[in-house]
Scaffold this active site. Structure first.
Site, PDB file in Angstrom:
ATOM      1  N   SER A   1      -1.987   0.268  -5.417  1.00 59.00           N
ATOM      2  CA  SER A   1      -2.817  -0.324  -4.365  1.00 59.00           C
ATOM      3  C   SER A   1      -4.020   0.583  -4.126  1.00 59.00           C
ATOM      4  O   SER A   1      -3.845   1.778  -3.897  1.00 59.00           O
ATOM      5  CB  SER A   1      -2.034  -0.417  -3.051  1.00 59.00           C
ATOM      6  OG  SER A   1      -0.863  -1.154  -3.246  1.00 59.00           O
TER       7      SER A   1
ATOM      8  N   ARG B   1       2.111   4.986   5.949  1.00 61.46           N
ATOM      9  CA  ARG B   1       1.458   5.640   4.791  1.00 61.46           C
ATOM     10  C   ARG B   1       0.800   6.955   5.223  1.00 61.46           C
ATOM     11  O   ARG B   1      -0.306   7.294   4.758  1.00 61.46           O
ATOM     12  CB  ARG B   1       0.388   4.721   4.185  1.00 61.46           C
ATOM     13  CG  ARG B   1       0.885   3.382   3.726  1.00 61.46           C
ATOM     14  CD  ARG B   1       1.771   3.466   2.495  1.00 61.46           C
ATOM     15  NE  ARG B   1       2.048   2.139   1.985  1.00 61.46           N
ATOM     16  CZ  ARG B   1       3.075   1.385   2.389  1.00 61.46           C
ATOM     17  NH1 ARG B   1       3.926   1.839   3.300  1.00 61.46           N
ATOM     18  NH2 ARG B   1       3.259   0.186   1.879  1.00 61.46           N
TER      19      ARG B   1
ATOM     20  N   GLU C   1      -6.415   4.182  -0.681  1.00 57.25           N
ATOM     21  CA  GLU C   1      -5.102   4.830  -0.677  1.00 57.25           C
ATOM     22  C   GLU C   1      -5.061   6.059  -1.607  1.00 57.25           C
ATOM     23  O   GLU C   1      -4.422   7.054  -1.272  1.00 57.25           O
ATOM     24  CB  GLU C   1      -4.032   3.810  -1.099  1.00 57.25           C
ATOM     25  CG  GLU C   1      -2.632   4.287  -0.819  1.00 57.25           C
ATOM     26  CD  GLU C   1      -1.577   3.226  -1.081  1.00 57.25           C
ATOM     27  OE1 GLU C   1      -1.504   2.260  -0.313  1.00 57.25           O
ATOM     28  OE2 GLU C   1      -0.814   3.385  -2.051  1.00 57.25           O
TER      29      GLU C   1
HETATM   30  P1  NAP Z   1       2.526  -9.143  -0.168  1.00 56.23           P
HETATM   31  O1  NAP Z   1       3.936  -9.541  -0.315  1.00 56.23           O
HETATM   32  O2  NAP Z   1       1.451  -9.922  -0.819  1.00 56.23           O
HETATM   33  O3  NAP Z   1       2.176  -8.943   1.362  1.00 56.23           O
HETATM   34  C1  NAP Z   1       0.932  -8.395   1.764  1.00 56.23           C
HETATM   35  C2  NAP Z   1       1.166  -7.259   2.736  1.00 56.23           C
HETATM   36  O4  NAP Z   1       1.810  -7.776   3.867  1.00 56.23           O
HETATM   37  C3  NAP Z   1       2.066  -6.205   2.174  1.00 56.23           C
HETATM   38  O5  NAP Z   1       1.277  -5.157   1.667  1.00 56.23           O
HETATM   39  C4  NAP Z   1       2.979  -5.815   3.288  1.00 56.23           C
HETATM   40  O6  NAP Z   1       2.678  -4.576   3.855  1.00 56.23           O
HETATM   41  C5  NAP Z   1       2.751  -6.867   4.346  1.00 56.23           C
HETATM   42  N1  NAP Z   1       4.047  -7.515   4.616  1.00 56.23           N
HETATM   43  C6  NAP Z   1       4.573  -8.583   3.989  1.00 56.23           C
HETATM   44  N2  NAP Z   1       5.749  -8.915   4.526  1.00 56.23           N
HETATM   45  C7  NAP Z   1       5.990  -8.043   5.521  1.00 56.23           C
HETATM   46  C8  NAP Z   1       7.016  -7.874   6.478  1.00 56.23           C
HETATM   47  N3  NAP Z   1       8.079  -8.682   6.516  1.00 56.23           N
HETATM   48  N4  NAP Z   1       6.926  -6.862   7.353  1.00 56.23           N
HETATM   49  C9  NAP Z   1       5.873  -6.046   7.340  1.00 56.23           C
HETATM   50  N5  NAP Z   1       4.860  -6.153   6.470  1.00 56.23           N
HETATM   51  C10 NAP Z   1       4.907  -7.133   5.567  1.00 56.23           C
HETATM   52  O7  NAP Z   1       2.426  -7.616  -0.646  1.00 56.23           O
HETATM   53  P2  NAP Z   1       2.254  -6.964  -2.057  1.00 56.23           P
HETATM   54  O8  NAP Z   1       0.939  -6.296  -2.073  1.00 56.23           O
HETATM   55  O9  NAP Z   1       2.609  -7.921  -3.138  1.00 56.23           O
HETATM   56  O10 NAP Z   1       3.333  -5.827  -2.035  1.00 56.23           O
HETATM   57  C11 NAP Z   1       4.705  -6.062  -1.852  1.00 56.23           C
HETATM   58  C12 NAP Z   1       5.345  -4.761  -1.410  1.00 56.23           C
HETATM   59  O11 NAP Z   1       5.250  -3.814  -2.454  1.00 56.23           O
HETATM   60  C13 NAP Z   1       4.665  -4.146  -0.206  1.00 56.23           C
HETATM   61  O12 NAP Z   1       5.626  -3.557   0.618  1.00 56.23           O
HETATM   62  C14 NAP Z   1       3.768  -3.126  -0.816  1.00 56.23           C
HETATM   63  O13 NAP Z   1       3.549  -2.022   0.028  1.00 56.23           O
HETATM   64  C15 NAP Z   1       4.518  -2.712  -2.041  1.00 56.23           C
HETATM   65  N6  NAP Z   1       3.617  -2.359  -3.104  1.00 56.23           N
HETATM   66  C16 NAP Z   1       3.015  -1.168  -3.083  1.00 56.23           C
HETATM   67  C17 NAP Z   1       2.161  -0.830  -4.089  1.00 56.23           C
HETATM   68  C18 NAP Z   1       1.481   0.500  -4.130  1.00 56.23           C
HETATM   69  O14 NAP Z   1       0.932   0.850  -5.133  1.00 56.23           O
HETATM   70  N7  NAP Z   1       1.437   1.245  -3.067  1.00 56.23           N
HETATM   71  C19 NAP Z   1       1.908  -1.696  -5.104  1.00 56.23           C
HETATM   72  C20 NAP Z   1       2.529  -2.913  -5.092  1.00 56.23           C
HETATM   73  C21 NAP Z   1       3.384  -3.237  -4.077  1.00 56.23           C
HETATM   74  P3  NAP Z   1       3.297  -3.203   3.328  1.00 56.23           P
HETATM   75  O15 NAP Z   1       2.491  -2.829   2.132  1.00 56.23           O
HETATM   76  O16 NAP Z   1       3.066  -2.303   4.469  1.00 56.23           O
HETATM   77  O17 NAP Z   1       4.745  -3.419   3.019  1.00 56.23           O
END
Ligand code: NAP
Length: 359
Positions: A241, A164, A339
């Protein structure tokens, strides 16, 4: 292309808080950008570049300068053997572009489906989701260098892409006007590594799936988390996020493990460091989904999003976020960083103090 005065910014952001821009101009051509920057510089006015407003918190007093709304269009495509080189204007809608890539059978950004914003914003924080980062497909970024007063093409290797992060983040020097991508011409996805996605698709870790199917699955997952903008979903009135997943050393990880009732999710981040899930920390520190009784609170669908429940002020959103930050720090000793970008307001209390003293 004359700037308009006193433009309300709240409706131009997904969080829907904040006051007006002193002046605002929509920019569709690089020449106009240069003219707008010069004009602001001559006036000694601060300048802020706004895209879709999906990652910003605008202060209640608005922005005392020129807001440049990035709207440079254009998608140019070139075939290079089995790869596609695609030049995209910074003002193009990101998800429409991802839909196009998936539809054309270009591999590389399918996991970045359903993310609001414009193309020019994606390299700034190296947008990533579901196991993919935009930097994996970027060849170069075209940007106006405000220090040198000229356009530059910055190769991906010089963009400083990290988790990020990039050289463009929180740096007024650069204004991205276009991005060059390189994609494999292939209708199936990159190998899928994200457990939740793999489960939803019913495939094995490291398998590929048709990108069209991957896109559908991701949009559905994001929708269930309130992370797809929709007039029907009050939980989507957020900046996505609110906190970055913290990357900590082994000692900090051991401390969190010692304090938690269950094993925290953690992912190796290289150099002996670990990425923790900010949402997990937030919930376990006492801020569950739906927390907060006022107009600002934690989303009912995702603990990482702060939601404007109607009529919230920026001050209320920031106060809510600071309460959560402080709670996570006192429970687990981990410092959460926000963020979004703060415009006409600050995250650090010390910044507010300085602003008060400067008044
Ligand atoms: P989640 O599945 O509840 O998991 C929590 C965090 O663990 C995630 O943020 C993710 O980091 C990390 N993670 C899970 N599995 C992983 C793997 N195999 N390898 C590396 N890191 C892992 O997460 P969530 O919040 O529901 O989000 C799911 C994905 O959507 C994430 O990639 C997240 O970044 C993305 N997302 C982004 C936003 C935004 O507004 N920026 C909003 C919703 C979802 P990472 O975030 O680094 O992937």
């Amino acid at each position: 292309m004359d700037p308009r005065a006193g433009v309300p910014l709240a409706p131009l952001t997904t969080l829907r808080v904040g006051g007006p821009a002193r002046r605002m101009v929509d920019i569709e051509r690089e020449d106009d950008l240069v003219a707008a920057v010069r004009d602001a510089d001559v006036r000694g006015e601060p300048l802020f570049v706004l895209g879709e407003g999906s990652n910003v918190v605008v202060g209640d007093g608005g922005f005392p300068g020129l807001v440049v709304r990035m709207a440079i269009p254009g998608i140019e495509i070139r075939r290079d053997g089995d790869r596609m080189t695609v030049d995209v204007g910074a003002g193009e809608d990101w998800d429409a572009f991802v839909a196009r890539c998936v539809g054309e059978g270009w591999r590389g950004v399918e996991c970045l489906s359903g993310i609001p914003g414009r193309v020019g914003a994606t390299p700034i924080q190296n947008v990533g989701a579901y196991g993919q980062e935009v930097s994996e497909s970027i060849v170069s970024v075209r940007a106006f260098d405000r220090t040198a007063g000229e356009f530059r093409t910055i190769d991906a290797a010089a963009c400083g892409f990290g988790y990020r992060a990039s050289i463009f983040k929180r740096n007024d020097r650069w204004i991205a006007t276009g991005v060059r991508f390189s994609f494999e011409a292939a209708p199936d996805s990159a190998p899928l590594r994200y457990a939740e996605l793999v489960r939803a698709l019913g495939v094995g870790e490291g398998d590929r799936a048709p990108s069209v199917v991957v896109r559908q699955a991701i949009v559905a997952l994001r929708r269930a988390k309130g992370m797809v903008l929709s007039a029907d979903d009050p939980e989507s009135v957020s900046a996505g996020s609110f906190f970055v997943n913290p990357v900590v050393d082994a000692a900090a990880l051991a401390r969190v493990e010692g304090l938690a009732a269950e094993r925290p999710p953690r992912f190796e981040a290289g150099d002996g460091r670990y990425k923790l899930a900010a949402a997990w920390l937030v919930e376990r520190a006492g801020f569950p989904k739906g927390w907060g009784t006022g107009r600002a609170g934690v989303s009912r669908k995702h603990a990482l999003a702060l939601v404007n429940r109607g009529g919230a002020t920026a001050r209320e959103i920031i106060a809510c976020a600071r309460t959560i930050r402080d709670g996570v720090r006192s429970r687990f000793g981990v410092a959460l960083e926000p963020e979004p970008v703060f415009v006409g307001c600050t995250w650090d209390e010390s910044g507010e103090e300085q602003a008060r003293q400067g008044q």
